[in-house]
Design a protein around this motif. Structure first.
Motif, PDB file in Angstrom:
ATOM      1  N   ASP A  33       0.836  -1.202   0.000  1.00 43.64           N
ATOM      2  CA  ASP A  33       0.000   0.000   0.000  1.00 43.64           C
ATOM      3  C   ASP A  33       0.866   1.246   0.000  1.00 43.64           C
ATOM      4  O   ASP A  33       0.562   2.229  -0.683  1.00 43.64           O
ATOM      5  N   ALA A  34       1.943   1.232   0.761  1.00 41.13           N
ATOM      6  CA  ALA A  34       2.831   2.390   0.828  1.00 41.13           C
ATOM      7  C   ALA A  34       3.457   2.669  -0.529  1.00 41.13           C
ATOM      8  O   ALA A  34       3.562   3.829  -0.953  1.00 41.13           O
ATOM      9  N   ASP A  35       3.878   1.624  -1.233  1.00 35.05           N
ATOM     10  CA  ASP A  35       4.465   1.807  -2.561  1.00 35.05           C
ATOM     11  C   ASP A  35       3.463   2.428  -3.523  1.00 35.05           C
ATOM     12  O   ASP A  35       3.793   3.340  -4.286  1.00 35.05           O
ATOM     13  N   GLY A 204       9.261   0.201  -0.539  1.00 35.47           N
ATOM     14  CA  GLY A 204       9.117   0.544   0.873  1.00 35.47           C
ATOM     15  C   GLY A 204       8.424   1.871   1.093  1.00 35.47           C
ATOM     16  O   GLY A 204       8.381   2.379   2.220  1.00 35.47           O
ATOM     17  N   GLY A 205       7.861   2.462   0.027  1.00 38.30           N
ATOM     18  CA  GLY A 205       7.170   3.741   0.167  1.00 38.30           C
ATOM     19  C   GLY A 205       8.082   4.943   0.131  1.00 38.30           C
ATOM     20  O   GLY A 205       7.660   6.057   0.435  1.00 38.30           O
ATOM     21  N   TYR A 206       9.361   4.722  -0.253  1.00 39.58           N
ATOM     22  CA  TYR A 206      10.314   5.830  -0.343  1.00 39.58           C
ATOM     23  C   TYR A 206      10.205   6.525  -1.694  1.00 39.58           C
ATOM     24  O   TYR A 206       9.832   5.910  -2.705  1.00 39.58           O
ATOM     25  N   ALA A 207      10.563   7.809  -1.723  1.00 39.93           N
ATOM     26  CA  ALA A 207      10.587   8.557  -2.973  1.00 39.93           C
ATOM     27  C   ALA A 207      11.593   9.688  -2.863  1.00 39.93           C
ATOM     28  O   ALA A 207      11.884  10.193  -1.775  1.00 39.93           O
ATOM     29  N   LYS A 233       8.833   9.385   2.606  1.00 35.30           N
ATOM     30  CA  LYS A 233       8.436   7.998   2.863  1.00 35.30           C
ATOM     31  C   LYS A 233       6.990   7.973   3.326  1.00 35.30           C
ATOM     32  O   LYS A 233       6.566   8.826   4.111  1.00 35.30           O
ATOM     33  N   VAL A 234       6.234   6.990   2.865  1.00 32.88           N
ATOM     34  CA  VAL A 234       4.882   6.742   3.355  1.00 32.88           C
ATOM     35  C   VAL A 234       4.981   5.822   4.565  1.00 32.88           C
ATOM     36  O   VAL A 234       5.617   4.761   4.495  1.00 32.88           O
ATOM     37  N   VAL A 235       4.385   6.242   5.673  1.00 38.97           N
ATOM     38  CA  VAL A 235       4.408   5.463   6.905  1.00 38.97           C
ATOM     39  C   VAL A 235       2.993   5.354   7.458  1.00 38.97           C
ATOM     40  O   VAL A 235       2.076   6.025   6.980  1.00 38.97           O
ATOM     41  N   THR A 236       2.832   4.533   8.481  1.00 40.43           N
ATOM     42  CA  THR A 236       1.531   4.359   9.127  1.00 40.43           C
ATOM     43  C   THR A 236       1.627   4.782  10.582  1.00 40.43           C
ATOM     44  O   THR A 236       2.529   4.357  11.309  1.00 40.43           O
ATOM     45  N   ILE A 237       0.706   5.637  10.992  1.00 36.11           N
ATOM     46  CA  ILE A 237       0.591   6.044  12.396  1.00 36.11           C
ATOM     47  C   ILE A 237      -0.743   5.528  12.890  1.00 36.11           C
ATOM     48  O   ILE A 237      -1.792   6.083  12.552  1.00 36.11           O
ATOM     49  N   GLY A 238      -0.728   4.452  13.672  1.00 38.60           N
ATOM     50  CA  GLY A 238      -1.976   3.787  14.019  1.00 38.60           C
ATOM     51  C   GLY A 238      -2.588   3.231  12.750  1.00 38.60           C
ATOM     52  O   GLY A 238      -1.985   2.430  12.051  1.00 38.60           O
ATOM     53  N   SER A 239      -3.811   3.670  12.428  1.00 40.36           N
ATOM     54  CA  SER A 239      -4.460   3.251  11.188  1.00 40.36           C
ATOM     55  C   SER A 239      -4.368   4.310  10.100  1.00 40.36           C
ATOM     56  O   SER A 239      -4.879   4.103   8.994  1.00 40.36           O
ATOM     57  N   GLN A 240      -3.716   5.428  10.396  1.00 40.78           N
ATOM     58  CA  GLN A 240      -3.623   6.527   9.445  1.00 40.78           C
ATOM     59  C   GLN A 240      -2.336   6.466   8.643  1.00 40.78           C
ATOM     60  O   GLN A 240      -1.240   6.448   9.195  1.00 40.78           O
ATOM     61  N   VAL A 242       0.364   8.224   6.242  1.00 40.60           N
ATOM     62  CA  VAL A 242       0.855   9.580   6.006  1.00 40.60           C
ATOM     63  C   VAL A 242       2.144   9.493   5.210  1.00 40.60           C
ATOM     64  O   VAL A 242       2.781   8.438   5.120  1.00 40.60           O
ATOM     65  N   GLN A 243       2.517  10.613   4.630  1.00 44.03           N
ATOM     66  CA  GLN A 243       3.833  10.751   4.014  1.00 44.03           C
ATOM     67  C   GLN A 243       4.595  11.857   4.739  1.00 44.03           C
ATOM     68  O   GLN A 243       4.033  12.907   5.054  1.00 44.03           O
ATOM     69  N   VAL A 244       5.868  11.603   5.013  1.00 42.64           N
ATOM     70  CA  VAL A 244       6.734  12.619   5.600  1.00 42.64           C
ATOM     71  C   VAL A 244       7.921  12.813   4.670  1.00 42.64           C
ATOM     72  O   VAL A 244       8.364  11.886   3.986  1.00 42.64           O
ATOM     73  N   GLY A 245       8.420  14.052   4.615  1.00 40.71           N
ATOM     74  CA  GLY A 245       9.538  14.328   3.725  1.00 40.71           C
ATOM     75  C   GLY A 245      10.329  15.534   4.178  1.00 40.71           C
ATOM     76  O   GLY A 245       9.852  16.363   4.970  1.00 40.71           O
ATOM     77  N   PHE A 246      11.545  15.635   3.664  1.00 43.92           N
ATOM     78  CA  PHE A 246      12.445  16.721   4.074  1.00 43.92           C
ATOM     79  C   PHE A 246      13.468  16.955   2.963  1.00 43.92           C
ATOM     80  O   PHE A 246      13.902  16.010   2.294  1.00 43.92           O
ATOM     81  N   GLY A 247      13.848  18.240   2.764  1.00 39.41           N
ATOM     82  CA  GLY A 247      14.883  18.532   1.781  1.00 39.41           C
ATOM     83  C   GLY A 247      15.314  19.981   1.814  1.00 39.41           C
ATOM     84  O   GLY A 247      14.588  20.856   2.293  1.00 39.41           O
ATOM     85  N   PRO A 248      16.510  20.281   1.285  1.00 36.84           N
ATOM     86  CA  PRO A 248      17.023  21.654   1.242  1.00 36.84           C
ATOM     87  C   PRO A 248      16.403  22.440   0.095  1.00 36.84           C
ATOM     88  O   PRO A 248      15.909  21.872  -0.884  1.00 36.84           O
ATOM     89  N   LYS A 249      16.461  23.777   0.208  1.00 34.72           N
ATOM     90  CA  LYS A 249      15.957  24.667  -0.827  1.00 34.72           C
ATOM     91  C   LYS A 249      17.093  25.586  -1.297  1.00 34.72           C
ATOM     92  O   LYS A 249      17.831  26.121  -0.482  1.00 34.72           O
ATOM     93  N   ILE A 250      17.186  25.762  -2.618  1.00 34.65           N
ATOM     94  CA  ILE A 250      18.178  26.655  -3.212  1.00 34.65           C
ATOM     95  C   ILE A 250      17.425  27.712  -4.018  1.00 34.65           C
ATOM     96  O   ILE A 250      16.569  27.377  -4.847  1.00 34.65           O
TER      97      ILE A 250
END
Length: 272
Positions: A33-35, A204-207, A233-240, A242-250
């Motif tokens: 599902d995450a993929d 694994g839901g990574y991008a 990455k897509v992860v599961t918190i309980g039954s929810q 979510v996607q979390v992500g982070f990156g630099p800006k130029i």
């Protein structure tokens, strides 16, 4: 500690435990599902209800070395309007906290102007695999402080096109907005926004997503650009899910918005 630093610390404290939850058994059980969700998220007009909270932290603004935190709340809601067509509505509502962005101008916190877009999109890709959508974009003066918005109503066209081949997604979004009403004391809006993007999904839901955002103000001949690479990455918190992500800006352009910054993303997912 000023308001901006407190808000930045709060966002980071919220994201850290989420990032750390990626190895939970529930996430591993939902691997397929995450993929699939990670791939759908690369398509802004997919049939997926999502509520992104896109946090932008920008530093080195203006002569006073100002700073700004902008959280764009961006719910995306697809609706079936016929057997062959969807209408995808997207709201971008910025929550802003800034300090000394106009020289020694002090701190301001509140809402910015909202942008509402409706994309009419075929449910099936073209024979060549192209996914596209087009429709109107509206600028709504929802800013709660004069310096956080334009005090103008605006309207214009918007379009998006993309193609997904295997684990890759490439595409671009563009819109142009002209002001049509609002305060006569404020400058007119005549701005083009262009956003090309390239993404690669991993098991694994990574991008990994590379995005360029360019705004051209035609009345002032000003170009403001930003480039970012966001790991997510897509992860599961309980039954929810979510996607979390982070990156630099130029930043770049003759109207460069800041010296440097970073983006942190938290997206609530509601698959059908």
């Amino acid at each position: 500690m000023n308001t901006l630093k407190k808000l930045q610390l709060l966002i980071l404290l919220v994201l850290l435990p989420v990032l750390g939850s990626s190895q939970e058994p529930a996430a591993a059980a939902a691997l397929s599902d995450a993929d699939e969700l990670a791939k759908q998220l690369q398509n802004p007009i997919a049939s997926l209800i999502s509520v992104p909270f896109q946090n932008n932290f920008d530093f080195g603004i203006g002569p006073a070395d100002g700073s700004r935190w902008t959280m764009n709340i961006q719910p995306v809601v697809p609706m079936s309007i016929s057997e062959d067509w969807n209408l995808i509505t997207r709201l971008i509502l910025p929550v802003i906290s800034q300090n000394d962005v106009f020289g020694e101008s002090g701190s301001q916190t509140g809402l910015g102007d909202a942008v509402i877009t409706g994309f009419f999109s075929p449910k099936a890709p073209t024979a060549g695999g192209l996914i596209w959508g087009a429709g109107p974009a509206f600028l709504v003066p929802t800013a709660t402080n004069d310096v956080l918005g334009t005090e103008k109503f605006g309207i214009g066209p918007s379009a998006i096109a993309l193609k997904q081949v295997g684990s890759f997604t490439a595409g671009a979004l563009v819109n142009h907005i002209w002001s049509v009403a609002g305060s006569d004391d404020r400058a007119d809006v005549n701005t083009t926004f262009f956003q090309p993007f390239l993404a690669r999904n991993f098991t694994g839901g990574y991008a990994l997503t590379a995005v360029t955002e360019i705004s051209q103000n035609w009345d002032f001949d000003s170009t403001s650009g930003m480039f970012t690479i966001v790991g997510s990455k897509v992860v599961t918190i309980g039954s929810q899910m979510v996607q979390v992500g982070f990156g630099p800006k130029i930043f770049f352009g003759n109207g460069r918005a800041a010296d440097w910054g970073f983006r942190a993303v938290f997206v609530l997912l509601f698959p059908k």
